[in-house]
Design an enzyme around this catalytic site. Structure first.
Site, mmCIF file in Angstrom:
data_model
loop_
_atom_site.group_PDB
_atom_site.id
_atom_site.type_symbol
_atom_site.label_atom_id
_atom_site.label_comp_id
_atom_site.label_asym_id
_atom_site.label_seq_id
_atom_site.Cartn_x
_atom_site.Cartn_y
_atom_site.Cartn_z
ATOM 1 N N ASP A 192 0.824 -1.215 0.000
ATOM 2 C CA ASP A 192 0.000 0.000 0.000
ATOM 3 C C ASP A 192 0.855 1.261 0.000
ATOM 4 O O ASP A 192 0.366 2.352 0.319
ATOM 5 C CB ASP A 192 -0.909 0.021 1.233
ATOM 6 C CG ASP A 192 -2.256 -0.645 0.968
ATOM 7 O OD1 ASP A 192 -2.456 -1.148 -0.153
ATOM 8 O OD2 ASP A 192 -3.100 -0.676 1.879
ATOM 9 N N ASP A 225 3.646 -9.229 9.498
ATOM 10 C CA ASP A 225 3.829 -7.806 9.241
ATOM 11 C C ASP A 225 5.209 -7.568 8.644
ATOM 12 O O ASP A 225 6.086 -8.435 8.696
ATOM 13 C CB ASP A 225 3.667 -7.007 10.534
ATOM 14 C CG ASP A 225 2.204 -6.826 10.916
ATOM 15 O OD1 ASP A 225 1.335 -7.149 10.077
ATOM 16 O OD2 ASP A 225 1.930 -6.379 12.045
ATOM 17 N N ASP A 229 7.825 -6.066 9.470
ATOM 18 C CA ASP A 229 9.028 -6.131 10.298
ATOM 19 C C ASP A 229 9.214 -7.496 10.958
ATOM 20 O O ASP A 229 10.067 -7.637 11.839
ATOM 21 C CB ASP A 229 8.990 -5.043 11.378
ATOM 22 C CG ASP A 229 7.765 -5.162 12.276
ATOM 23 O OD1 ASP A 229 6.670 -5.373 11.733
ATOM 24 O OD2 ASP A 229 7.898 -5.033 13.508
ATOM 25 N N ASP A 265 -7.566 -7.775 13.443
ATOM 26 C CA ASP A 265 -7.107 -9.078 13.909
ATOM 27 C C ASP A 265 -7.957 -9.585 15.069
ATOM 28 O O ASP A 265 -8.401 -10.737 15.076
ATOM 29 C CB ASP A 265 -5.630 -9.006 14.316
ATOM 30 C CG ASP A 265 -5.305 -7.770 15.156
ATOM 31 O OD1 ASP A 265 -6.248 -7.065 15.572
ATOM 32 O OD2 ASP A 265 -4.115 -7.520 15.394
#
EC number: 2.4.1.32
Length: 537
Positions: free
Chosen positions: A150, A209, A211, A303
């Site tokens: 994105d 994610d 990271d 989530d």
């Protein structure tokens, strides 16, 4: 208030003498004397009739809440102790067998797995997460890696696309996906990724994610739980932090999150087969997700939203405490505050939307519904934030001005000490930092309380999503310098709280006899240090 007015009232004689000289009359002096006496009397009556009783009621409420929090903390740690003493690890409770290649079918006995990596302008970490996903030891023809980008920076978009092309040239089935807008933020990106035709052949979904760096054997350890236990919908790993030693703030975060995984996630998994999905480092059964309606972007905690809806359908969740995934903690105070706002605002907004849905649910037993509403949401996601901030940062400091109000020692010393020790054992190496951790958690409770209020009442920032800034591998990357301009570093809320608590500490030091000023001086210092921006990197 009377104490603040008293010095002013003590000067009235001087003023009256001057007025007497100027106007040559005693009438004015007598009138002002009467006004001063009336104000003093009104204040004493208001204080005794209204303020003190109200404050006592608030203290009683805080004492009750402190006991509820204490019982919850002890309960969770007893469950953890039970798991350790009786070796009730997931591998012992659920069926688990290592994946083996079939001599006749080859890789066909391996299920198709989709790995989603959502990202937004992740210049510092995109290579780490994409590389880790592509190195997973899973047959390449049974694995699809989907990068959901994105990003709005064209340079970063190009870098991510080139990284995907590089891995595709190594026979990795990787897809670089973009969309026209950022509607729904992370939830919108995940939902958009599920619409592609190649996703339909997948049975399981792993999410990381940008990271996060899973170990190569991550799927080999997680997927068997789903294969051999058809009632299980989610397998969640714990996080391990690559930059925990960057600064004192990251050490504090490590302590909080380690307790979250050790106590909250493990106790929920053991006793109720339910806990909140952490948004990453987990593997979902696609059928369960579809049955629950998939991703929804109605809150900033998509989530948790998905986990609650799937759990209410009767599916079970497994938390594997010794399955770890490397990740990064925010090392800048501003980024951490934004993250905590999202993590406190989202759950509060979600329970506002789902309370009646949970109550009217017919698929799970009443005890599980009670656990979800009371323990999971009400106590841990709402009450704890309010209690921590108001009791330790507002009620205790203010009590120095109201000696009539008695706050028992068990609520200020014994109960918080036990809760703190039970929390600190999750990170033994940081035990000596426990006092700093408590003070820092009280500072952050102010932001969490604000976020919770916004979520409950759907305030202006209820759907605010600020991507947590990452710095990548802190061993090889230079830390970004702290902005040296004081006006940009100053946090007014922390400064105001610090000044107020400091005033309370000074008053207690001068007039009190309970030594509360020892705590108040430390807490005021923590707020003031945060207020001038000397926190984090």
């Amino acid at each position: 208030m009377f104490l603040l007015l008293k010095p002013l009232l003590s000067l009235h004689d001087l003023s009256l003498n001057l007025l007497s000289v100027m106007f040559h009359g005693e009438t004015l002096k007598a009138s002002v004397d009467g006004v001063g006496i009336n104000m003093s009397t009104m204040w004493r009556e208001t204080r005794n009739v209204f303020i003190v009783p109200l404050f006592k009621c608030i203290v009683v409420m805080c004492l009750i809440i402190s006991l509820l929090v204490f019982v919850e903390s002890v309960y969770m740690n007893l469950v953890v102790l039970y798991v350790k003493l009786f070796n009730r690890k997931p591998e012992k409770v659920y069926k688990w067998e290592a994946m083996q290649e079939d001599m006749e079918l080859g890789h066909q006995n391996y299920p198709m797995v989709l790995v989603q990596i959502p990202m937004y302008n992740e210049r510092e970490v995109f290579e780490l997460s994409i590389g880790a996903a592509c190195r997973l030891t899973w047959p390449s023809d049974r694995l699809i890696v989907q990068v959901l980008d994105d990003s709005t920076d064209p340079a970063i978009m190009e870098l991510v696309s080139m990284e995907c092309t590089k891995w595709a040239s190594k026979d990795i089935n990787i897809n670089y996906e973009r969309r026209e807008n950022r509607n729904g933020y992370k939830a919108g990106a995940l939902k958009h990724g599920m619409r592609h035709s190649y996703v339909k052949q997948c049975q399981y979904l792993a999410i990381f994610d940008a990271d996060f760096q899973p170990e190569p054997d991550y799927l080999q350890r997680a997927i068997p739980f789903l294969i051999h236990n058809p009632e299980v919908a989610l397998v969640q790993a714990r996080w391990r932090f690559v930059n925990a030693n960057t600064c004192l703030m990251t050490r504090m975060q490590e302590m909080s999150l380690n307790y979250h995984f050790m106590a909250e996630q493990q106790s929920g998994s053991t006793r109720h087969a339910f806990f909140g999905f952490n948004g990453t480092a987990g593997v979902w059964r696609m059928v369960a997700m579809e049955e629950a309606g998939g991703w929804k972007d109605r809150t900033t905690v998509e989530d948790m939203d998905l986990a609650v809806r799937v759990g209410l359908l009767g599916w079970k969740f497994i938390f594997v405490n010794d399955l770890e995934v490397k990740s990064e903690l925010p090392s800048q105070f501003k980024a951490f505050r934004f993250q905590q706002h999202r993590w406190s605002c989202g759950p509060a907004n979600l329970i506002r939307k789902m309370t009646m849905e949970i109550i009217h649910n017919k698929r799970v037993k009443i005890w599980k519904k009670f656990y979800v509403i009371y323990s999971f949401f009400f106590l841990r996601k709402i009450v704890v934030h309010f209690f921590t901030y108001f009791f330790y940062c507002v009620i205790l400091p203010t009590s120095v001005f109201l000696p009539e109000v008695n706050i028992p020692n068990w609520s200020t010393i014994y109960v918080p000490s036990v809760i703190t020790l039970l929390s600190a054992i999750a990170t033994p190496r940081s035990f000596y930092l426990v006092i700093f951790w408590v003070l820092f958690e009280n500072v952050m409770a102010m932001h969490r309380t604000k976020g919770t209020l916004i979520g409950l009442f759907e305030g202006g920032r209820v759907n605010e999503w600020v991507v947590t800034e990452k710095l990548g591998d802190t061993l090889n990357t230079k830390l970004l310098p702290q902005n040296g301009r004081l006006p940009k570093r100053v946090n007014l809320k922390e400064m105001m709280m610090g000044i107020y608590i400091l005033c309370c500490a000074c008053y207690d030091f001068a007039f009190g006899n309970a030594f509360l000023y020892l705590y108040l001086f430390m807490q005021a210092t923590a707020f003031l240090i945060s207020g001038v921006g000397f926190v984090g990197t």
